[in-house]
Motif scaffolding. Structure first.
Motif, short mmCIF file in Angstrom:
data_model
loop_
_atom_site.label_atom_id
_atom_site.label_comp_id
_atom_site.label_asym_id
_atom_site.label_seq_id
_atom_site.Cartn_x
_atom_site.Cartn_y
_atom_site.Cartn_z
N LEU A 183 17.58 11.46 33.62
CA LEU A 183 17.73 12.57 32.67
C LEU A 183 17.44 12.11 31.25
CD1 LEU A 183 21.05 14.27 33.90
CD2 LEU A 183 18.70 14.87 34.49
N SER A 184 18.11 11.01 30.84
CA SER A 184 18.02 10.62 29.42
C SER A 184 16.65 10.08 29.04
CB SER A 184 19.09 9.57 29.10
OG SER A 184 18.90 8.43 29.91
N SER A 185 15.96 9.39 29.98
CA SER A 185 14.69 8.76 29.61
C SER A 185 13.48 9.49 30.16
CB SER A 185 14.64 7.31 30.12
OG SER A 185 15.77 6.62 29.72
N LEU A 187 13.47 13.26 32.19
CA LEU A 187 13.40 14.72 32.25
C LEU A 187 13.73 15.40 30.91
CD1 LEU A 187 12.91 17.13 34.15
CD2 LEU A 187 15.37 17.18 34.58
N LEU A 188 14.82 14.97 30.27
CA LEU A 188 15.21 15.67 29.04
C LEU A 188 14.22 15.45 27.89
CD1 LEU A 188 19.09 15.36 29.32
CD2 LEU A 188 17.69 17.40 29.60
N PRO A 189 13.67 14.23 27.70
CA PRO A 189 12.62 14.10 26.68
C PRO A 189 11.43 15.02 26.96
CG PRO A 189 13.41 11.94 27.33
CD PRO A 189 14.05 12.93 28.26
N PHE A 190 11.06 15.16 28.24
CA PHE A 190 9.96 16.05 28.63
C PHE A 190 10.31 17.51 28.28
CE2 PHE A 190 7.97 18.82 31.86
CZ PHE A 190 6.63 18.51 31.68
N PHE A 191 11.51 17.94 28.64
CA PHE A 191 11.95 19.31 28.35
C PHE A 191 11.96 19.57 26.83
CE2 PHE A 191 14.69 20.32 32.38
CZ PHE A 191 13.53 20.52 33.10
N MET A 202 7.46 27.48 34.52
CA MET A 202 6.49 26.38 34.51
C MET A 202 7.12 25.10 34.01
SD MET A 202 3.82 27.07 35.98
CE MET A 202 2.90 25.61 35.58
N LEU A 203 7.98 25.22 33.00
CA LEU A 203 8.66 24.03 32.46
C LEU A 203 9.45 23.33 33.58
CD1 LEU A 203 9.45 22.57 29.69
CD2 LEU A 203 11.58 23.86 29.88
N LEU A 204 10.19 24.12 34.36
CA LEU A 204 11.05 23.54 35.40
C LEU A 204 10.22 22.99 36.56
CD1 LEU A 204 14.04 26.04 35.42
CD2 LEU A 204 13.63 24.09 33.94
N LEU A 205 9.16 23.71 36.94
CA LEU A 205 8.30 23.19 38.02
C LEU A 205 7.63 21.89 37.61
CD1 LEU A 205 6.56 26.43 39.38
CD2 LEU A 205 8.23 25.01 40.58
N ARG A 206 7.13 21.84 36.36
CA ARG A 206 6.51 20.59 35.90
C ARG A 206 7.55 19.47 35.80
NH1 ARG A 206 1.14 21.71 34.27
NH2 ARG A 206 0.83 23.76 33.32
N GLY A 207 8.77 19.82 35.42
CA GLY A 207 9.84 18.81 35.35
C GLY A 207 10.16 18.25 36.73
N LEU A 208 10.16 19.13 37.73
CA LEU A 208 10.44 18.68 39.11
C LEU A 208 9.37 17.67 39.56
CD1 LEU A 208 11.99 18.92 41.83
CD2 LEU A 208 10.44 20.79 42.42
N ILE A 209 8.10 17.98 39.30
CA ILE A 209 7.02 17.08 39.71
C ILE A 209 7.11 15.74 38.95
CG2 ILE A 209 4.50 16.76 39.67
CD1 ILE A 209 5.50 18.47 41.98
N LEU A 210 7.48 15.82 37.68
CA LEU A 210 7.67 14.58 36.91
C LEU A 210 8.74 13.71 37.57
CD1 LEU A 210 7.20 12.84 34.35
CD2 LEU A 210 8.93 14.23 33.19
N LEU A 211 9.85 14.32 37.97
CA LEU A 211 10.91 13.55 38.63
C LEU A 211 10.40 12.95 39.94
CD1 LEU A 211 13.94 15.98 38.10
CD2 LEU A 211 13.75 13.66 37.16
#
Ligand code: COD
Ligand code: ATP
Length: 287
Positions: A183-185, A187-191, A202-211
């Motif tokens: 989260l800290s390094s 997902l949250l910087p990406f958000f 789209m933000l959440l879908l892209r965040g899921l793929i990043l994870l």
């Protein structure tokens, strides 16, 4: 902090689980369109599961807010409540594990948020979130030692315990003791960087793929071994780096979903981390 703030925290946590399961299309996971690589659960079971956890989410936040002892004793109280929550969840889902990891993580995060709000207020800044995650790391620093030191004596082992014996994998416990670096390094910087440019979906879908492209997901490991996990991770890297527009991105997710259904793989750890990231996005008013 008043009772209305405790209610607000509970709403943020439950809403984040609703957002995660409603998000579609997702690879291998339960969503509005299909059950991904899961034969024993569906979208409606997730609704039942979330509703069974909601009263416990309030209790986690309350326990933190009323706590006046050390962090180790707060963790003990949260775990006791967490066991009751897990029991209620399993009753609501006819013994299917819909939110075991998410329940554990929300126990420590809501507990830490309640404690923090004894002296701070909402909305949160980036620094407030960092402070909460640091409290979680301190609260759980003994967890790996406590949970894993006697597992060789146990008869029935969980997936997480088996993976620890086999490969030293720490799973969700590792994330917690390190203060959720995913989260800290990641997902949250990406958000924080992208929230204004993207729709919430789209933000959440892209965040899921990043994870998926970066984390060690114990769900993928227990179903597909190290090879299965690496294949899914590499696929995530490809989709994340392709600079796809909205339509192309969703088409890729649909194909990725078919691939994971065929391989019986599901990135449940990434889905849980996404929910936790959504919770902090509400606290920081990013979405
Ligand atoms: C620690 C918990 C989650 C048990 O873990 P377990 O060993 O059964 O499973 P495992 O390590 O495979 O992970 C559980 C879940 O975590 C999620 N997860 C997997 N990988 C990750 C990851 N890298 N990051 C975050 N979450 C992850 C997944 O959804 C997975 O299903 C918790 O249920 C627990 O503490 N159980 C003991 C009984 C208890 O105290 N229950 C109350 C919980 S407060
Ligand atoms: N939308 C989602 N769809 C499916 N799983 C999710 C979703 N969101 C989170 N998860 C997580 O994935 C986990 C379910 O994965 P899985 O079915 O592999 O676990 P299991 O029941 O422990 O193992 P198995 O069914 O392989 O014996 C749950 O703990 C849940 O927290």
């Amino acid at each position: 902090m008043s009772n209305s703030t405790l209610i607000q925290l509970t709403k943020f946590a439950t809403k984040s689980l609703y957002y995660e399961v409603a998000l579609s299309p997702k690879p291998g996971l339960v969503d509005r369109f299909d059950n991904g690589a899961h034969k024993d659960m569906d979208f409606f079971m997730f609704i039942d599961s979330i509703e069974s956890l909601a009263p416990h989410f309030y209790e986690y936040a309350r326990l933190g807010f009323t706590h006046n002892d050390d962090l180790a004793s707060l963790f003990s109280k949260l775990r006791e409540e967490g066991i009751k929550a897990e029991h209620d969840m399993l009753e609501a889902t006819y013994q299917v594990n819909t939110h075991k990891g998410a329940n554990f993580s929300f126990a420590v995060l809501l507990g830490a948020t309640g404690l923090y709000l004894q002296n701070h207020s909402l909305p949160f800044s980036f620094q407030d979130t960092t402070n909460i995650l640091s409290l979680v790391a301190q609260m759980t620093h003994h967890l790996v030692e406590q949970d894993f030191s006697h597992i060789t004596e146990k008869n029935k082992l969980s997936h997480g315990e088996k993976l620890y014996i086999k490969a030293g994998t720490l799973g969700v416990r590792g994330e917690a003791t390190q203060g959720y670096p995913a989260l800290s390094s990641l997902l949250l910087p990406f958000f924080r960087k992208r929230a204004e440019q993207e729709s919430t979906e789209m933000l959440l879908l892209r965040g899921l793929i990043l994870l998926i492209s970066q984390i060690e997901d114990s769900n993928l490991l227990h179903r597909g071994g190290a090879n299965g996990w690496q294949q899914v991770k590499q696929r995530g890297v490809g989709i994340h780096q392709n600079k796809l527009n909205e339509l192309e991105f969703k088409q890729n997710l649909t194909t990725f979903n078919q691939e994971l259904i065929e391989k019986n793989l599901s990135p449940g750890g990434a889905a849980d981390l996404l929910s936790l990231g959504i919770y902090f996005s509400f606290l920081e008013k990013l979405i």
